[in-house]
Every structure is written in structure tokens, then in C-alpha cells.
Scaffold this motif. Structure first.
Motif, PDB file in Angstrom:
ATOM      1  N   LYS A   1       0.819  -1.214   0.000  1.00 12.86           N
ATOM      2  CA  LYS A   1       0.000   0.000   0.000  1.00 12.86           C
ATOM      3  C   LYS A   1       0.851   1.262   0.000  1.00 12.86           C
ATOM      4  N   ASN A   2       1.998   1.231   0.678  1.00 15.39           N
ATOM      5  CA  ASN A   2       2.869   2.418   0.709  1.00 15.39           C
ATOM      6  C   ASN A   2       3.371   2.779  -0.689  1.00 15.39           C
ATOM      7  N   ILE A   3       3.719   1.750  -1.462  1.00  9.67           N
ATOM      8  CA  ILE A   3       4.154   1.989  -2.839  1.00  9.67           C
ATOM      9  C   ILE A   3       3.008   2.548  -3.673  1.00  9.67           C
ATOM     10  N   GLN A   4       1.806   1.991  -3.466  1.00  9.21           N
ATOM     11  CA  GLN A   4       0.627   2.486  -4.182  1.00  9.21           C
ATOM     12  C   GLN A   4       0.385   3.967  -3.891  1.00  9.21           C
ATOM     13  N   ILE A   5       0.475   4.325  -2.620  1.00  8.35           N
ATOM     14  CA  ILE A   5       0.242   5.717  -2.200  1.00  8.35           C
ATOM     15  C   ILE A   5       1.300   6.645  -2.791  1.00  8.35           C
ATOM     16  N   LEU A   6       2.552   6.186  -2.802  1.00  6.57           N
ATOM     17  CA  LEU A   6       3.642   6.991  -3.348  1.00  6.57           C
ATOM     18  C   LEU A   6       3.440   7.250  -4.840  1.00  6.57           C
ATOM     19  N   ILE A   7       3.145   6.184  -5.594  1.00  5.14           N
ATOM     20  CA  ILE A   7       2.943   6.333  -7.038  1.00  5.14           C
ATOM     21  C   ILE A   7       1.732   7.221  -7.316  1.00  5.14           C
ATOM     22  N   PHE A   8       0.654   7.010  -6.549  1.00  3.58           N
ATOM     23  CA  PHE A   8      -0.553   7.829  -6.704  1.00  3.58           C
ATOM     24  C   PHE A   8      -0.233   9.310  -6.482  1.00  3.58           C
ATOM     25  N   SER A   9       0.521   9.608  -5.446  1.00  2.99           N
ATOM     26  CA  SER A   9       0.870  10.996  -5.113  1.00  2.99           C
ATOM     27  C   SER A   9       1.711  11.638  -6.205  1.00  2.99           C
ATOM     28  N   VAL A  10       2.716  10.889  -6.704  1.00  4.24           N
ATOM     29  CA  VAL A  10       3.600  11.412  -7.759  1.00  4.24           C
ATOM     30  C   VAL A  10       2.794  11.719  -9.022  1.00  4.24           C
ATOM     31  N   LEU A  11       1.912  10.799  -9.412  1.00  2.00           N
ATOM     32  CA  LEU A  11       1.121  10.992 -10.628  1.00  2.00           C
ATOM     33  C   LEU A  11       0.103  12.125 -10.470  1.00  2.00           C
ATOM     34  N   ALA A  12      -0.452  12.244  -9.272  1.00  2.93           N
ATOM     35  CA  ALA A  12      -1.407  13.336  -9.012  1.00  2.93           C
ATOM     36  C   ALA A  12      -0.710  14.691  -9.110  1.00  2.93           C
ATOM     37  N   ILE A  13       0.483  14.785  -8.533  1.00  2.01           N
ATOM     38  CA  ILE A  13       1.265  16.035  -8.596  1.00  2.01           C
ATOM     39  C   ILE A  13       1.657  16.346 -10.033  1.00  2.01           C
ATOM     40  N   LEU A  14       2.055  15.309 -10.773  1.00  3.52           N
ATOM     41  CA  LEU A  14       2.426  15.481 -12.182  1.00  3.52           C
ATOM     42  C   LEU A  14       1.239  16.004 -12.991  1.00  3.52           C
ATOM     43  N   SER A  15       0.045  15.452 -12.741  1.00  2.72           N
ATOM     44  CA  SER A  15      -1.159  15.883 -13.456  1.00  2.72           C
ATOM     45  C   SER A  15      -1.501  17.329 -13.130  1.00  2.72           C
ATOM     46  N   PHE A  16      -1.309  17.727 -11.892  1.00  3.14           N
ATOM     47  CA  PHE A  16      -1.649  19.082 -11.458  1.00  3.14           C
ATOM     48  C   PHE A  16      -0.579  20.096 -11.867  1.00  3.14           C
ATOM     49  N   SER A  17       0.602  19.605 -12.207  1.00  2.00           N
ATOM     50  CA  SER A  17       1.720  20.500 -12.510  1.00  2.00           C
ATOM     51  C   SER A  17       1.574  21.206 -13.848  1.00  2.00           C
ATOM     52  N   GLY A  18       0.754  20.652 -14.743  1.00  4.03           N
ATOM     53  CA  GLY A  18       0.621  21.225 -16.075  1.00  4.03           C
ATOM     54  C   GLY A  18       1.647  20.689 -17.060  1.00  4.03           C
ATOM     55  N   LEU A  19       2.480  19.765 -16.624  1.00  2.39           N
ATOM     56  CA  LEU A  19       3.505  19.192 -17.496  1.00  2.39           C
ATOM     57  C   LEU A  19       2.925  18.171 -18.472  1.00  2.39           C
ATOM     58  N   VAL A  20       1.715  17.680 -18.175  1.00  2.00           N
ATOM     59  CA  VAL A  20       1.052  16.732 -19.076  1.00  2.00           C
ATOM     60  C   VAL A  20      -0.313  17.303 -19.471  1.00  2.00           C
ATOM     61  N   SER A  21      -0.797  16.905 -20.645  1.00  2.00           N
ATOM     62  CA  SER A  21      -2.096  17.386 -21.119  1.00  2.00           C
ATOM     63  C   SER A  21      -3.226  16.638 -20.421  1.00  2.00           C
ATOM     64  N   SER A  22      -4.449  17.109 -20.596  1.00  3.53           N
ATOM     65  CA  SER A  22      -5.598  16.478 -19.948  1.00  3.53           C
ATOM     66  C   SER A  22      -5.822  15.023 -20.395  1.00  3.53           C
ATOM     67  N   PRO A  23      -5.695  14.690 -21.693  1.00  4.78           N
ATOM     68  CA  PRO A  23      -5.844  13.275 -22.060  1.00  4.78           C
ATOM     69  C   PRO A  23      -4.777  12.388 -21.419  1.00  4.78           C
ATOM     70  N   ILE A  24      -3.537  12.892 -21.331  1.00  6.39           N
ATOM     71  CA  ILE A  24      -2.467  12.104 -20.707  1.00  6.39           C
ATOM     72  C   ILE A  24      -2.743  11.915 -19.217  1.00  6.39           C
TER      73      ILE A  24
END
Length: 311
Positions: free
Chosen positions: A8-31
Motif C-alpha cells: 500500500k505504501n508503494i501504491q500511495i507513493l505512485i498515486f501521489s507522484v502521478l497526481a502532482i504530475l497531473s496538477f503540474s501542467g507538465l502533461v495534457s488532460s488526455p495524458i
């Protein structure tokens, strides 16, 4: 993959990284949507039940924020130009969905949920009419899974077709608002196309969402459930207030660009969260006849509205 899904700790870490990446504007909405989908399938979402509660709230707050990027004259002009197309598309989809649902022998509540979700605004419409027609949990889940799956496809298909046809920003925004089911995907596709497309799509889609109220009242009479409560999309009122503030109070011109940009990033994060709730189990639960109905209605509204807009 087994280690990832069991830790679960790995799941939470990956989820957090991807959520931050999505919010950062570095990736488009479809990505952002794809990141969420792959995460759900390959790793597993440890927050699946909790995330669902916050998706609609984040979407609504982000949409209200986009209102600060619009002026009243723009909103009125766009709303007027899309009115007849909105009314015609809503009732043609509902009528076609009714007869096609009977022809395919699909449960009446399920076919109505799919039709309403396609005609108005996806998940919001399904949530609004489901208690009125006394739909069960399986029917609601199936309708939502189908609608969100088609939304995911639309995020990639619509911008590609728009560029291929060399559509203007305004025409593409109008097409998104009419042809794509859910507000999150409408805004996601339009924002990828351009700022003017985003303004048009957001305004027309929210004007379209107001049709939840008359359609819900009509549904009460069709299904003879006059004691049901109608859910009014409150955030549309705040969207209008945001437009009025940005129009008549010059002080908001200073903060409007920042608020609008943050709202776009919030929508990216919303799409990531939506993708993270689309598990393989949900996709496998989709049966052929309801899927055929949804695809047929989607193609009908997409091609029909595109022809009318271009001509």
C-alpha cells in the motif's frame, strides 16, 4: 506487478507522484486521464472509495474558477448561439434512445440513464435522474462505466478530428459541448484545443447542464414518481457569479488569469482521479447491448452536431 498491488505504501507513493504530475501542467488532460487509468489497472488505487467523493467537488470548483476568465457579453453571445442546437440535440437523443432501447430490449431504467447521460452532461445527469426512475446500483454503475469510457475516447478523438477539419476555436468548443458527455471531458478536450475553445465549451456545456432541471421534471411524469426530489447543479450559479465579478469589478482582472490557470490544472487533476477509478472490473462489466446503445447515440450526436456546426 504483484508486489506493487500488495504494497500500500508503494501504491500511495505512485498515486501521489502521478497526481502532482497531473496538477503540474507538465502533461495534457488526455495524458492525465491515461495516467489515472494505467495506475488503476497496473497498480491499483488505494483510495478508490474516497477519491470518488472528491471528484465532483474538485470539478465544480475548477469550473467556477474558469468563470473568472469570461466576460458577460462573451457568455451571452456563446449561450445564444448554442441554444437551439442544445435543445434539439437533447430531445433528439432522448427520443432516439427510448426507441432504440426498446428495440434492443434493454432494461428501461438503464437505457434511460444512458440516454440522459449522452443528451445532457454524463455523470451529473445520471446522478440526477437515477433516484427519480428508481434505478438500482448495478444499472447506475453500468451507465457510468459506459459514459466515462466513451468520454475517455472523446478526449483523444475530438481534438484530432478538429485539427484535421481545421475547425475554428469557437466551432470546436461548441462541438465539444454538444457531442461529449461529461463536463470534465468537454473542458479537457477544449482546453487542449485552445483558450477560446475552452471558453465556448464551458459556457455552452453549463447552459446545457441546466436542462437537468426540466428533464428531471419530465422524467418524474414519464416514470410517474412525482414525490422524487430534483438535484439542482448549484455550482452553475457560482460560475455565473464569477463571470459577473470578472465583468463588473476591474480588481478581478488582476487575479483572473491566475485563477483560470489554477482551474485548468484542477481539471487535469480531476481527469487523473476519474481515470484512477476506472478499474478493469468496471470495464469488464459493460455488456454489449447497452454499449451499442451508448456508442450509437454518441456517434449520432457527434456527427449530427458537427454537420450543423460546420454548415
Amino acid at each position: 506487478m504483484g508486489f506493487l498491488t500488495s504494497n500500500k505504501n508503494i501504491q500511495i507513493l505512485i498515486f501521489s507522484v502521478l497526481a502532482i504530475l497531473s496538477f503540474s501542467g507538465l502533461v495534457s488532460s488526455p495524458i492525465a486521464l491515461l495516467l489515472g487509468l494505467f495506475f488503476a489497472i497496473l497498480v491499483g488505487n488505494p483510495f478508490e472509495n474516497k477519491v470518488s467523493k472528491y471528484i465532483s467537488k474538485l470539478l465544480q470548483i475548477s469550473i467556477v474558477g474558469l468563470g473568472f476568465g469570461l466576460h458577460l457579453d462573451e457568455a451571452l453571445q456563446v449561450g445564444q448561439s448554442g441554444f437551439l442546437l442544445t435543445v434539439g440535440s437533447i430531445f433528439s437523443v432522448l427520443i432516439l434512445g427510448y426507441f432504440l432501447g426498446q428495440l434492443l430490449n434493454i432494461e428501461r431504467p438503464l437505457s434511460y440513464l444512458i440516454s440522459a447521460g449522452t443528451a445532457i452532461c454524463g455523470g451529473s445527469a445520471i446522478a440526477a435522474v437515477s433516484p427519480i426512475i428508481k434505478a438500482n446500483t448495478k444499472q447506475i454503475s453500468l451507465a457510468l462505466a459506459i459514459v466515462f469510457s466513451l468520454n475517455s475516447v472523446a478526449l483523444f478523438v475530438y481534438p484530432s478530428i478538429g485539427h484535421w477539419l481545421m475547425m475554428s476555436q469557437q466551432d470546436f468548443g461548441m462541438w465539444c459541448a454538444i457531442g461529449i458527455h461529461d463536463t470534465s471531458s468537454v473542458v479537457g478536450a477544449a482546453s487542449k484545443y485552445g483558450d477560446e475553445a475552452l471558453k465556448t465549451a464551458t459556457t455552452v456545456k453549463l447552459a446545457r447542464a441546466l436542462w437537468i432541471i426540466p428533464v428531471s421534471i419530465l422524467t418524474m411524469f414519464i416514470f410517474k414518481t412525482k414525490d422524487s426530489k430534483i438535484k439542482i447543479p448549484w455550482f452553475i450559479g457560482f460560475f455565473i457569479i464569477a463571470i459577473l465579478l470578472s465583468t463588473y469589478f476591474p480588481i478581478f482582472e488582476v487575479v483572473s488569469p491566475t485563477v483560470t490557470e489554477i482551474s485548468k490544472l484542477g481539471l487535469n487533476l480531476t481527469l487523473f482521479l476519474i481515470g484512477s477509478t476506472l478499474s478493469l472490473e468496471a470495464l469488464r462489466s459493460i455488456s454489449i447491448k447497452p454499449l451499442f446503445l451508448a456508442i450509437f447515440l454518441w456517434i449520432f450526436i457527434s456527427i449530427g452536431s458537427l454537420i450543423l456546426i460546420l454548415n
